[in-house]
Design a protein around this motif. Structure first.
Motif, PDB file in Angstrom:
ATOM      1  N   TRP A 121       0.956  31.074 -53.622  1.00  0.00           N
ATOM      2  CA  TRP A 121       2.679  31.019 -53.963  1.00  0.00           C
ATOM      3  C   TRP A 121       3.114  29.466 -54.071  1.00  0.00           C
ATOM      4  CZ3 TRP A 121       0.419  34.084 -50.267  1.00  0.00           C
ATOM      5  CH2 TRP A 121       0.339  35.525 -50.656  1.00  0.00           C
ATOM      6  N   LYS A 122       4.074  29.288 -54.879  1.00  0.00           N
ATOM      7  CA  LYS A 122       4.546  27.810 -54.707  1.00  0.00           C
ATOM      8  C   LYS A 122       6.106  27.761 -54.641  1.00  0.00           C
ATOM      9  CE  LYS A 122       4.358  26.668 -59.900  1.00  0.00           C
ATOM     10  NZ  LYS A 122       2.947  27.215 -60.197  1.00  0.00           N
ATOM     11  N   LYS A 123       6.489  26.880 -53.863  1.00  0.00           N
ATOM     12  CA  LYS A 123       8.042  26.458 -53.462  1.00  0.00           C
ATOM     13  C   LYS A 123       8.182  25.292 -54.340  1.00  0.00           C
ATOM     14  CE  LYS A 123      11.244  26.929 -50.053  1.00  0.00           C
ATOM     15  NZ  LYS A 123      11.241  26.592 -48.496  1.00  0.00           N
ATOM     16  N   TRP A 133      11.263  29.681 -54.098  1.00  0.00           N
ATOM     17  CA  TRP A 133       9.753  30.148 -54.560  1.00  0.00           C
ATOM     18  C   TRP A 133       9.757  30.708 -55.845  1.00  0.00           C
ATOM     19  CZ3 TRP A 133       6.079  29.324 -51.341  1.00  0.00           C
ATOM     20  CH2 TRP A 133       6.335  29.097 -49.900  1.00  0.00           C
ATOM     21  N   ILE A 134       8.842  30.194 -56.659  1.00  0.00           N
ATOM     22  CA  ILE A 134       8.839  30.680 -57.927  1.00  0.00           C
ATOM     23  C   ILE A 134       8.329  32.245 -58.090  1.00  0.00           C
ATOM     24  CG2 ILE A 134       7.360  30.062 -60.065  1.00  0.00           C
ATOM     25  CD1 ILE A 134       9.516  27.913 -59.075  1.00  0.00           C
ATOM     26  N   ASN A 135       9.012  32.699 -58.941  1.00  0.00           N
ATOM     27  CA  ASN A 135       8.728  34.206 -59.276  1.00  0.00           C
ATOM     28  C   ASN A 135       9.285  35.143 -58.504  1.00  0.00           C
ATOM     29  OD1 ASN A 135       7.349  33.287 -61.516  1.00  0.00           O
ATOM     30  ND2 ASN A 135       5.394  33.738 -60.940  1.00  0.00           N
ATOM     31  N   CYS A 136      10.080  34.660 -57.311  1.00  0.00           N
ATOM     32  CA  CYS A 136      10.551  35.591 -56.251  1.00  0.00           C
ATOM     33  C   CYS A 136      12.110  36.032 -56.159  1.00  0.00           C
ATOM     34  CB  CYS A 136      10.015  35.110 -54.721  1.00  0.00           C
ATOM     35  SG  CYS A 136       8.222  34.961 -54.526  1.00  0.00           S
ATOM     36  N   ALA A 137      12.764  35.097 -57.237  1.00  0.00           N
ATOM     37  CA  ALA A 137      14.240  35.365 -57.227  1.00  0.00           C
ATOM     38  C   ALA A 137      14.478  36.872 -57.565  1.00  0.00           C
ATOM     39  CB  ALA A 137      14.620  34.409 -58.415  1.00  0.00           C
ATOM     40  N   THR A 138      15.599  37.394 -56.780  1.00  0.00           N
ATOM     41  CA  THR A 138      16.248  38.700 -57.066  1.00  0.00           C
ATOM     42  C   THR A 138      17.376  38.589 -57.559  1.00  0.00           C
ATOM     43  OG1 THR A 138      16.717  38.449 -54.600  1.00  0.00           O
ATOM     44  CG2 THR A 138      14.690  39.615 -55.096  1.00  0.00           C
ATOM     45  N   SER A 143      15.172  36.331 -62.720  1.00  0.00           N
ATOM     46  CA  SER A 143      14.629  37.196 -61.505  1.00  0.00           C
ATOM     47  C   SER A 143      13.415  37.953 -61.811  1.00  0.00           C
ATOM     48  CB  SER A 143      15.951  38.135 -61.124  1.00  0.00           C
ATOM     49  OG  SER A 143      16.033  38.872 -62.204  1.00  0.00           O
ATOM     50  N   THR A 144      13.146  38.258 -62.956  1.00  0.00           N
ATOM     51  CA  THR A 144      11.772  39.229 -63.288  1.00  0.00           C
ATOM     52  C   THR A 144      10.885  38.320 -64.064  1.00  0.00           C
ATOM     53  OG1 THR A 144      12.737  40.313 -65.101  1.00  0.00           O
ATOM     54  CG2 THR A 144      12.985  41.288 -62.778  1.00  0.00           C
TER      55      THR A 144
END
Lengths: 151, 80
Positions: A121-123, A133-138, A143-144
């Motif tokens: 994972w990368k922040k 955190w990349i790809n983890c947005a909600t 977000s997707t």
């Protein structure tokens, strides 16, 4: 053929030496670097984290798949973890084969699969002060999405 | 009741405030365990954005768990 997670600077020349093979006529390598921008935002640094045990298992599986799909003589890859600065190398992939076709194709295959499947994972830390955190947005438009690769 | 070890990475580690814990649970699989922990800790990622790993290997949801297992919830990856 090995995939490793490391917290140290990636030692490119040592890795490249492990690709040496008498039958090899081609070597292709890929380096992923930390860049200073992503999705329109100025990036100050990147923090990488891995589930090292499963990351190495899955990474080695990808190298095995590459060996089955392409005519390779050697394949190695390393991904770094920790807090990296602009210009630092985050990932290195190297392959050797008799001819250039399989070398280019396998190198591309390996980096694409590493990015898609390996538990790393990368922040992103932004110049403006926030981090995510990349790809983890909600929430929000990404977000997707598969947003925000460094490379 | 079973005792499980749960490891957290990245966004889940931050939201949990810890990298690892041992816990006792009635959950029979990783999916129901995640939902239980999500209610406790306010994890923002829905379970369908995660993958499960049990004892160091990916497992398809709902990913059954047994006493003594190590469970990891894998947020969307972003290597490279």
């Amino acid at each position: 053929m090995h995939f490793k997670i490391t917290s140290k600077t990636i030692a490119v020349s040592e890795l490249a030496n492990t690709l040496q093979h008498e039958r090899a006529g081609a070597c292709a390598t890929f380096e992923g670097w930390v860049r200073n921008h992503n999705e329109g935002q100025a990036v100050a640094s990147l923090e990488y984290e891995a589930y090292a045990e499963l990351a190495e298992t899955e990474g080695n599986r990808i190298l095995d798949e590459a060996r089955e799909k392409f005519d390779l003589l050697a394949a190695e890859a390393v991904h770094r973890v920790g807090h990296l600065q602009i210009g630092d190398m985050a990932v290195w992939v190297g392959v050797a084969s008799a001819h250039r076709g399989p070398a280019f194709d396998a190198c591309r295959f390996i980096i694409d699969e590493l990015k898609a499947r390996v538990p790393i994972w990368k922040k992103e830390h932004y110049v403006a002060g926030e981090s995510t955190w990349i790809n983890c947005a909600t929430k929000g438009e990404f977000s997707t999405d598969d947003a925000g690769p460094s490379s | 009741m079973k005792t499980l070890t749960v490891k957290y990475f990245a966004i889940l580690r931050e939201q949990r405030g810890d990298a690892e814990e041992q816990l006792r649970t009635e959950s029979v699989d990783a999916q129901s365990l995640y939902e239980e922990l999500q209610a406790q800790h306010g994890f923002t990622l829905p379970v369908d954005r995660l993958r499960a790993a049990v004892n160091g290997e990916f497992r398809p949801w709902p990913a059954p768990v047994n006493d003594g297992d190590e469970v990891v919830f894998i947020p969307p990856v972003a290597g490279g």
